[in-house]
Design a protein around this motif. Structure first.
Motif, PDB file in Angstrom:
ATOM      1  N   GLY A  79       2.795  31.091  -0.228  1.00 14.99           N
ATOM      2  CA  GLY A  79       1.321  31.282   0.356  1.00 14.99           C
ATOM      3  C   GLY A  79      -0.225  30.335   0.669  1.00 14.99           C
ATOM      4  O   GLY A  79      -1.069  29.849   0.919  1.00 14.99           O
ATOM      5  N   GLY A  80      -0.129  28.894  -0.751  1.00 12.77           N
ATOM      6  CA  GLY A  80      -0.684  28.125  -0.274  1.00 12.77           C
ATOM      7  C   GLY A  80      -0.334  26.822  -0.293  1.00 12.77           C
ATOM      8  O   GLY A  80       1.246  26.876   0.005  1.00 12.77           O
ATOM      9  N   SER A  81      -0.697  26.054   0.080  1.00 15.06           N
ATOM     10  CA  SER A  81      -0.736  24.467  -0.054  1.00 15.06           C
ATOM     11  C   SER A  81      -1.375  23.938  -0.611  1.00 15.06           C
ATOM     12  O   SER A  81      -1.918  23.719  -0.624  1.00 15.06           O
ATOM     13  CB  SER A  81      -0.584  24.084   1.559  1.00 15.06           C
ATOM     14  OG  SER A  81      -1.071  23.343   2.190  1.00 15.06           O
ATOM     15  N   GLY A  82      -0.519  22.698  -1.310  1.00 13.85           N
ATOM     16  CA  GLY A  82      -0.912  21.555  -1.891  1.00 13.85           C
ATOM     17  C   GLY A  82      -0.272  19.977  -1.688  1.00 13.85           C
ATOM     18  O   GLY A  82       1.279  20.180  -1.040  1.00 13.85           O
ATOM     19  N   LEU A 112      -9.112  22.088  -4.996  1.00 12.08           N
ATOM     20  CA  LEU A 112      -8.356  21.548  -3.556  1.00 12.08           C
ATOM     21  C   LEU A 112      -7.576  21.920  -2.998  1.00 12.08           C
ATOM     22  O   LEU A 112      -6.945  21.310  -2.544  1.00 12.08           O
ATOM     23  CB  LEU A 112      -8.484  19.948  -4.341  1.00 12.08           C
ATOM     24  CG  LEU A 112      -9.139  19.249  -4.591  1.00 12.08           C
ATOM     25  CD1 LEU A 112      -9.404  18.342  -5.060  1.00 12.08           C
ATOM     26  CD2 LEU A 112     -10.663  19.498  -3.514  1.00 12.08           C
ATOM     27  N   ARG A 113      -6.935  23.594  -3.625  1.00 15.97           N
ATOM     28  CA  ARG A 113      -5.719  23.936  -2.574  1.00 15.97           C
ATOM     29  C   ARG A 113      -6.392  23.958  -1.100  1.00 15.97           C
ATOM     30  O   ARG A 113      -7.469  24.321  -1.881  1.00 15.97           O
ATOM     31  CB  ARG A 113      -5.063  24.591  -3.894  1.00 15.97           C
ATOM     32  CG  ARG A 113      -3.477  24.588  -3.077  1.00 15.97           C
ATOM     33  CD  ARG A 113      -2.856  26.222  -4.249  1.00 15.97           C
ATOM     34  NE  ARG A 113      -3.055  27.434  -3.931  1.00 15.97           N
ATOM     35  CZ  ARG A 113      -2.547  28.224  -4.122  1.00 15.97           C
ATOM     36  NH1 ARG A 113      -1.504  28.554  -4.768  1.00 15.97           N
ATOM     37  NH2 ARG A 113      -3.398  29.388  -4.285  1.00 15.97           N
ATOM     38  N   SER A 114      -5.217  24.116  -0.536  1.00 14.64           N
ATOM     39  CA  SER A 114      -5.213  24.979   0.304  1.00 14.64           C
ATOM     40  C   SER A 114      -6.522  25.976   0.827  1.00 14.64           C
ATOM     41  O   SER A 114      -6.772  26.006   1.984  1.00 14.64           O
ATOM     42  CB  SER A 114      -5.162  24.070   1.949  1.00 14.64           C
ATOM     43  OG  SER A 114      -3.507  23.608   1.661  1.00 14.64           O
ATOM     44  N   CYS A 115      -5.295  27.197   0.292  1.00 14.28           N
ATOM     45  CA  CYS A 115      -5.597  28.147   0.838  1.00 14.28           C
ATOM     46  C   CYS A 115      -5.607  29.108  -0.658  1.00 14.28           C
ATOM     47  O   CYS A 115      -4.570  28.785  -2.053  1.00 14.28           O
ATOM     48  CB  CYS A 115      -4.127  28.598   1.996  1.00 14.28           C
ATOM     49  SG  CYS A 115      -4.370  30.265   1.394  1.00 14.28           S
ATOM     50  N   LEU A 116      -5.981  29.833  -1.121  1.00 12.31           N
ATOM     51  CA  LEU A 116      -6.860  31.288  -2.161  1.00 12.31           C
ATOM     52  C   LEU A 116      -7.169  31.744  -2.016  1.00 12.31           C
ATOM     53  O   LEU A 116      -8.215  32.240  -1.007  1.00 12.31           O
ATOM     54  CB  LEU A 116      -7.235  30.032  -3.200  1.00 12.31           C
ATOM     55  CG  LEU A 116      -6.889  28.673  -4.326  1.00 12.31           C
ATOM     56  CD1 LEU A 116      -7.951  28.698  -5.122  1.00 12.31           C
ATOM     57  CD2 LEU A 116      -5.674  29.578  -5.358  1.00 12.31           C
TER      58      LEU A 116
END
Lengths: 369, 318
Positions: B58-61, A9-13
């Motif tokens: 660069g990621g967000s959680g 569920l991380r918004s960016c990978l």
């Protein structure tokens, strides 16, 4: 038993990793299966819906089912005894009928459409309808105009007075910005504007690809306007709605060609992981942004469950469901905004409203009770 | 895997039997739900200040602050490798610096620590025991990432299934929620959001028990390697049948043998080899577990410690 692991569920990978995650996941790939009613997906929600049935039943008579060319397209909210019904405008394409709670099916005429809320005011020939009862603003002095609190129960009743979904308010009323409209092409920034804008890449999921635009085409005009840059295309499209068709004039191998292209909203990446996740277990409304104020709630609705009232736990309407916005979000217009819009529609009937004509056909065959 | 109908029937039975706020109670069930409403509103107001957005490489959680040492619980796939700097944003807009500590990728638990000085809002940890099926849960987080004009997003649901390292609820989640907290109705964190499946009831969380189990590794910035049992095998009507035991593995040390049928792991029923694999694959090397296996129809209990997965040459089996 817990299902197989799925999508993280991380918004960016990194893109490669994402593709792998989703490809390895059988449940994620099953997302294109026909929509399942919430209750069938989840027995807990069914029990919840049953428990709230006495509350939902209070709305009996206040909710209509709106049919387009004989198919259920939305719910409607009865707002006057003499046949005024509000519903979601962008779901209406074709011959309209209202199926009332008493079983009558009446032809409906569109009296007004408000683009900012996506509400349509319908009129049916009846004078014995039960209008919805709007929640009164609380006596709470600090928030006189907000009978809405995060965490409160919300119910979406169907025409038969049975709750279609039960959830809670997730976010207090806020505005939802309109996303930019695009054709679905990438323009070579170095192309000289004089000869036309050179198409470098065509997004396969958007209107340009469906209309037959190919890399190498030179776009010269959009909606009758000469375009010399990507910014000029955006300006030309600023007042349009997603789903509308625009005429695009282009040069291909020295020949002029005119194509009608359906506009899409700009997504982070149209076939992105986020866009895909948002459609997991749910379908989303075509028009789901550009609202001045909406209540976000977690009821699992389908696009054709919109247009009817959203009730609080006392059976009073706190708004009208206006969009299924994604996997975690349904939007409702707050009651005060709906009432103000309704009053404005009555005061200024204006020119004969134009329904969006350039729409996909209504494809669902959902039961419309 | 069982058909959805069978699963639904099992769930209903479980719910009738043990649901703490019973929906099935025929009398005043609506009154129970109405009482719940005020409680949920109160909890959201109380715990939201400690629910944070995490930006890291660069990621967000999402994440949640616990205790007074500035620890932030999150998902392993959010925190990434130990020692990475991150920016932690509170709902009131306060931004602080942090660093990733240890993580346990097999069950997706990860830990961060705020490195800036100060006192921050915190929440209480719930019990390490698994919640009952049907318990109410409240999911908070930043779906699709932090949006300054949007407060924390609340979703209410119930526990649909639970096993030692995974909870399943119908609190809908999406990208950006990862690492966010799942609360019980006492306002305590009971799990951290991890992953989703297709249907809206497929939302998975790492229970707080898995954080507590390897707390020393997490705080010491260690990466817990996935655990390895060391068997291959197949389905069996009564569980997972062992065909082969690899030498110098946990299974070998516990003297498991070909022909044994594993029926339970830590009290959890095992109905297929795939279920066994799922249970083992979310444990770490060094985890101790109790395994019940049938040998010539006699149930034997083995206590064993999972070893790290051997280097690539070996066959990849649980």
């Amino acid at each position: 038993m817990i299902q197989r692991p799925n999508t993280t569920l991380r918004s960016c990978l990194p893109a490669g990793l994402l593709a792998l995650t989703v490809l390895l996941s059988p449940t994620a790939l099953a997302q294109d299966a026909p929509p399942t009613p919430t209750s069938a997906q989840n027995p807990m929600k069914r029990l919840l819906v049953e428990a709230f049935s006495p509350v939902a039943a209070q709305s009996h008579g206040q909710v209509a089912a709106i049919r387009v060319d004989g198919h259920h397209a939305a719910f409607g909210t009865v707002v006057s005894p003499d046949g005024h019904i509000l519903t979601k405008a962008s779901e209406l394409v074709g011959d309209l009928e209202c199926l009332l709670s008493d079983g009558r099916t009446l032809p409906a005429e569109v009296l007004a459409i408000d683009q900012s809320t996506d509400l349509a005011l319908l009129k049916v020939q009846a004078n014995d309808l039960t209008p919805v009862s709007w929640a009164k603003p609380t006596a709470h002095a600090a928030k006189p105009a907000a009978p809405v609190t995060v965490g409160q129960w919300v119910l979406t009743p169907a025409r038969n007075g049975v709750a279609r979904a039960v959830g809670i308010v997730s976010v207090p009323p806020r505005s939802i910005a309109k996303r930019r409209l695009v054709l679905g092409v990438q323009i070579d920034p170095t192309s000289p504007a004089k000869t036309g804008l050179l198409v470098r890449h065509v997004n396969p999921a958007m209107g340009a690809a469906r209309a037959g635009i190919i890399p190498g085409d030179l776009i010269t005009h959009v909606a009758g306007q000469t375009v010399r840059s990507v910014e000029e295309i955006a300006q030309t499209l600023a007042a349009s709605q997603a789903g509308e068709q625009v005429a695009v004039l282009l040069k291909r191998n020295g020949t002029d060609l005119e194509l009608q292209i359906e506009l899409s909203r700009l997504e982070p990446t149209p076939t992105s992981r986020t866009a895909r996740m948002n459609r997991m277990g749910t379908q989303i409304s075509h028009r789901r942004d550009g609202f001045t104020r909406v209540i976000q709630h977690d009821s699992v609705l389908q696009p054709w469950d919109c247009g009817g009232p959203l009730l609080n736990s006392r059976g009073q309407a706190i708004g009208i469901n206006i969009a299924r916005a994604g996997r975690v979000a349904s939007y409702a217009l707050p009651a005060d905004l709906v009432q103000a819009t309704y009053r404005a529609m009555l005061a200024e009937p204006g020119p004969a409203p134009q329904l969006d004509t350039a729409r996909r056909p209504v494809t669902n065959a959902s039961p419309d009770h | 895997m069982d058909g959805p109908r069978a699963a639904a029937a099992a769930l209903l039975v479980a719910l009738l039997a043990i649901s703490p706020v019973s929906l099935a109670k025929p009398t005043n069930q609506l009154a129970d739900l109405l009482a719940l409403e005020a409680r949920v509103q109160n909890i959201i107001e109380r715990v939201s200040p400690a629910v944070v957005s995490v930006r890291i490489q660069g990621g967000s959680g999402s994440g949640v602050v616990i205790g007074n040492e500035g620890y932030v619980l999150t998902a392993a796939h959010v925190s990434g490798q130990p020692g990475r700097p991150c920016i932690i944003t509170f709902p009131n807009g306060t931004r602080v610096n942090g660093i990733s500590l240890g993580r346990h990728p097999a069950n997706d638990s990860g830990l961060l620590r705020i490195t800036d000085p100060g006192r921050f809002p915190t929440v209480e940890l719930g019990p390490a025991d698994l919640p009952e099926i049907g318990s109410w849960t409240l999911a908070l987080g930043h779906p699709q990432g932090f949006q300054p004009e949007r407060p924390i997003v609340a979703r209410l649901g119930q526990v649909i299934a639970a096993r030692p390292a995974t909870l399943q609820t119908d609190c809908t989640l999406i990208g950006g929620d990862s690492g966010g907290p799942l609360f019980n109705l006492d306002g305590q964190v009971i799990a951290i959001h991890s992953r989703i499946g297709g249907p809206t009831g497929h939302n998975f969380h790492a229970p707080v028990g898995v954080f507590l189990e390897r707390w020393d590794d997490l705080t010491a910035s260690r990466e817990v390697p996935p655990g390895f049992l060391g068997v291959s095998g197949d389905n069996h009507p009564r569980g997972a049948k062992i065909d082969h035991v690899f030498p110098d593995t946990a299974a070998d040390a516990a003297e498991l043998a070909p022909g044994d049928v594993i029926t339970h792991v830590d009290g959890q029923r095992v109905r297929s080899f795939r279920e066994l694999a799922a249970l083992i694959n979310e444990r770490g090397a060094g985890d101790r577990l109790q395994l019940t296996a049938l040998r010539r129809s006699k149930a034997l209990t083995h206590t064993l410690t999972l070893t790290p997965r051997p280097e690539p040459a070996a066959t990849p089996q649980p």
